[in-house]
Design an enzyme around this catalytic site. Structure first.
Site, PDB file in Angstrom:
ATOM      1  N   GLY C 148       2.887  -0.454  12.732  1.00 45.55           N
ATOM      2  CA  GLY C 148       3.514   0.614  11.972  1.00 45.55           C
ATOM      3  C   GLY C 148       2.531   1.174  10.958  1.00 45.55           C
ATOM      4  CB  CYS C 149       1.840   4.553   9.669  1.00 41.89           C
ATOM      5  SG  CYS C 149       3.481   5.187   9.299  1.00 41.89           S
ATOM      6  CG  ASN C 150       5.331   2.931   5.914  1.00 47.45           C
ATOM      7  OD1 ASN C 150       4.819   3.669   5.082  1.00 47.45           O
ATOM      8  ND2 ASN C 150       6.382   3.301   6.632  1.00 47.45           N
ATOM      9  CB  THR C 153      -0.561   1.383   4.288  1.00 47.13           C
ATOM     10  OG1 THR C 153      -0.593   2.431   5.248  1.00 47.13           O
ATOM     11  CG2 THR C 153      -1.178   1.860   2.991  1.00 47.13           C
TER      12      THR C 153
END
Lengths: 342, 342, 342, 342
Positions: C148-150, C153
């Site tokens: 997932g992009c979150n 991060t």
């Protein structure tokens, strides 16, 4: 006692804008809010920014007791609007914000909107709602048809020039830029933030936008002969505002003078000093219109730039202004809110 | 008769916001507008969105006849503000929007603002302008110090929780996101559209932002012991709005209850249903505050999200609210404008 | 000869981003593009910005001859993805960008995604695609599950700190702000420009966002004991970029050192000088990550700010980076494009 | 071996864009970066998005050893540019991005730019840098003058129509909308986010914008008789992109054909299918140009919409394209990056 108001189609942007304006209007009170697809919901669910107002919950149109209503705003999509209004009490005062009663000619309506009109007789009764030019008719009207937001902007620009006879009627170009709220709260790919923000494009290029029907009707009637303008709408990556850059042939000073005369007593329309032109920023969230004129370096040509808020003066603000006239209230009541900047 | 108002520092964003609000305020009238660097200009030049208001031209502060003024708003930068206010008539009611009279302790002022205070005696007289918590003092005050916009947002969030004793005072984190107008109309590279739009960043990370001075003073006073919070400001690519996401340790339901009790009678503060959280969109251009609480999946922790408009409730709207109290006007007068959405 | 690539789900934003990156990748060539709902259309119709590339038209998945394909990217929604991948040739190399193969535990998958997994055996085979931490496994993998992009991060932020043992594992807060493209090209009211632009809000507050499944799995595995973080996502009114402001308890200098050691040889990750923090602007459109550390004024606490582009490093760029490894190409090939600023 | 490149004026937006493009250009290498006002700083300080590139620090112009330089880009403001270029070695190949060498006629230069030209002899040597129309001259040139970004957009639109003789030369209107980066990294109030975002306005209305000097020179030369166009620039609230809506009199099909013939072999220019028009979104961050034609409902009139990225194809991308020709490199090298969408 404040006039009792119903809003039909309260879940769209123009519905929300009506509520925003009426909430601080001393002469109006919201008695009923209808939105068939969201009936049963509270306005706080549909529009959390209206949470504090203690509004009635949304109902269906047929749940409204129109006997208690002084005036209804109808903020439905075109076609639906005519079907609903057709069945409302014949004595009820109505301001319609859709396109359904703007065009006098049934064939023109069908040509631009693609469907035959289902309440054709009521069109005869309807008054075109461009307040500054139809004030007396509106005051006496039962049914007023609000103008298109682009159509209002173009007419504020061109009507005084036709009336004053200062431009070539065959050489009118309206390069229009409209905020995304003009397209309503509709789920279309091109209205997504990711598709629109940071970009810019024209659409309906070449004379296909429906608001041309209004321009044709109004400009031709005013000029006493057929007038066709060129009109290119663009989608601005902002939420509110229309800016129209108009290219006309005529003397720039005569044009400036025509505006100053036409709008000298208008409370909502400011003609800027010659050579200055407006920004949509300066009218955002308000019922005001700014118009600026500049002469081109090519003699005999002029550029006019006109700015207004599409949701307010271009739609719901205009509707309130007309309703004030129809209800015997002061025309500017509830509409003197100052533009929001920045 | 409407109270006569002067605005000193009328050319900044908070000055313009004061004018916007007063323009439709039935109990106030703008008598004088000062902005030393732009004295002689009309407001239409400085802020074209105020063009229609027929405002007095900008003058220098010493051109104002304060004998005719009931109350002055001072919207100058800090340091300049104390120097100007020091020399105003000692009987004039003043609402200061700068940071100059917020901190009771002169050393704290110098620590956070970098310069010694030049009107130190007046600090004793000044009342901290967080209306909902200092209502009686403000009503009786001659000089009110408006709060920082971040400071207001954080205090609306944390004060009721300190008062109710429902959170751990050593574990408070305020992750704050503020619109660019919070930085004023100043020519800085990082405030350019090209540098800010489409981006996002934190600043003053690690406990260096000046509004911490206000948090320290107010929270410690309220708790009766030193309280230090963590506070990280971020720059939002929007023009108005603050959203504060707060991380606290305490029971989420007790927190919800604390807000509901603290704000039950507050006209401008809405506590959302438990589990819902607000958007800056829903308070933009208004004096309203929305607060929402959610419990974390980790027991004993909660998240509170608070939204307000930094220029209005966070600054100029708060100032009007305080001025209403000081002038004996209804507290909400001129402040019930509905948020602008979209 | 360039590796032959198929993209399944080419009509979404991550699909378009894959095409953008592969178009200038010297070692890859697009052989087939599938999007069942838009099969038959040209990419110029679906994404006019790809008009000049001479791409194959969109087809359905079963129209692809996978015998000619070296690697397939699957950019479908979760649940659909597992159903499609289940039926692809078992020897085909696949990088999946959906959530379907991220979670090792079938119960966890069902808990966070609400449906039982229909290709549960393949989960065992899948490698978690956080390149910098699973490089060898990915190089040898047949099926890689993009993060997932979150989740990416947060892991770039927290993993080195767990590994170095420099923070309290029970006190981790990730305040995450993600651009709207993270939600995909989906027709939802809250993704409209008029609803999002100029506003800001949190969502999935309190520990309900699905990416928590990845955090729990990865952090607990790394720490050798259960780790739960607090994670609040927010919707940024920008099109690309994630900024994560993390609150941790530990020594700021030790944290800085942990990053410098962990990322010393990483081509895509820049650790900023101590005390500086990044902006999403500085990584937009690129595969780069910027990480900055600051100590809080409260001793023993630190703030870490991490920025990356959600569509690129957070999704499609990561996918290309993984595919490079799986295909024996240089890891950075096709990914050194410089961020677009302004 | 890669050509050694110097950039003079590296701290502005066009300087940063040159660096972005050269960083992935296989035939060029940055040997020196000059910016007198920021000499001594690293590029990571001035532009953090370039942090990972290992660029040389900024120096003053006279610190550059031009003996090692194959070509210099000069990205200074006009007037400064001519003064710097005047003193550079007479054998150095130069691409100037300023306005200083665009106008052949010294009087015209002074008329539009307000100062006499201080390197008037070099103007004779300079080649106008509109690559697609001056390819051979540019290939042989020592000094190339990059075009204005609006000027490029207007010329891509109008030149093929003049050449094909398909429009009325006295009736050309260019309604131009340009992103804010076109104004550079300059501290002006109207470029602040709070002043620009969510707004829209025209400027330099009536034939006063400097790019008219280029239109007059180029269109008149091409037509063999004086041609004056109407040109109204507008400021778009986006960071990159120009959209030009042109109103011409001529047959729409003939116009479409003229474009298809003129641009058939151009790698960067796409003529859209008749009736389709482009968005700035579809060329953002790239060297591509999209042109679309529609006929108006009024016979004999057509609308042409042209989109390009002002910083790339309108300025720095064009400069690289010209430098490729001057250095004997493939014209498209380093310029095939795909537009960034969304």
């Amino acid at each position: 006692m404040a006039k009792q108001i119903a809003i039909i189609g309260a879940s769209g942007y123009t519905g929300a804008e009506l509520i925003r304006l009426i909430a601080t209007h001393p002469g109006m009170e919201i008695a009923a809010l209808a939105a068939n697809s969201k009936a049963g919901q509270s306005m706080a669910q549909v529009y959390p920014h209206l949470r504090h107002l203690g509004l009635p919950d949304l109902v269906t149109v047929d749940q409204i007791d129109f006997g208690q209503i002084d005036l209804a705003f109808c903020a439905l999509p075109h076609k639906t609007s005519q079907e609903v209004i057709r069945d409302l009490p014949k004595t009820l005062k109505i301001v319609d914000l859709s396109a359904d009663f703007r065009l006098r000619d049934a064939d023109e309506y069908e040509k631009w909107y693609g469907n035959p009109h289902s309440a054709i007789k009521m069109q005869a009764e309807a008054v075109y709602g461009l307040t500054e030019f139809y004030r007396d008719d509106i005051t006496a009207a039962r049914l007023v048809a609000g103008t298109g937001c682009n159509a209002a902007t173009g007419q504020f620009t061109i009507r005084p020039l036709i009336e004053a006879g200062v431009i070539d009627l065959d050489e009118i170009i309206l390069d229009m830029k409209c905020a995304v709220s003009g397209a309503g709260r509709s789920l279309k790919e091109n209205l997504l933030h990711a598709e629109l923000s940071e970009g810019y494009n024209a659409y309906a290029v070449g004379g296909t936008h429906r608001h041309l029907g209004e321009f044709d009707q109004e400009f031709s009637k005013l000029a006493g002969r057929p007038v066709q303008v060129q009109f290119t709408p663009h989608l601005l990556p902002v939420n509110r505002g229309i800016l129209c850059t108009s290219y006309v042939k005529g003397g720039a000073q005569a044009i400036q003078k025509a505006y100053e005369m036409a709008y000298a007593d208008e409370p909502f329309i400011s003609v800027l000093p010659f050579g200055e032109t407006p920004s949509t920023h300066h009218v955002r969230g308000s019922n005001f219109v700014h118009i600026g004129v500049a002469g081109d370096r090519i003699p005999g040509r002029a550029i006019v730039v006109t700015a207004l808020d599409n949701l307010c003066k271009g739609s719901s603000g205009q509707a309130i202004q007309n309703a004030n006239l129809m209800l015997g209230l002061p025309e500017t009541e509830g509409l003197m809110g100052v533009p929001l900047f920045p």
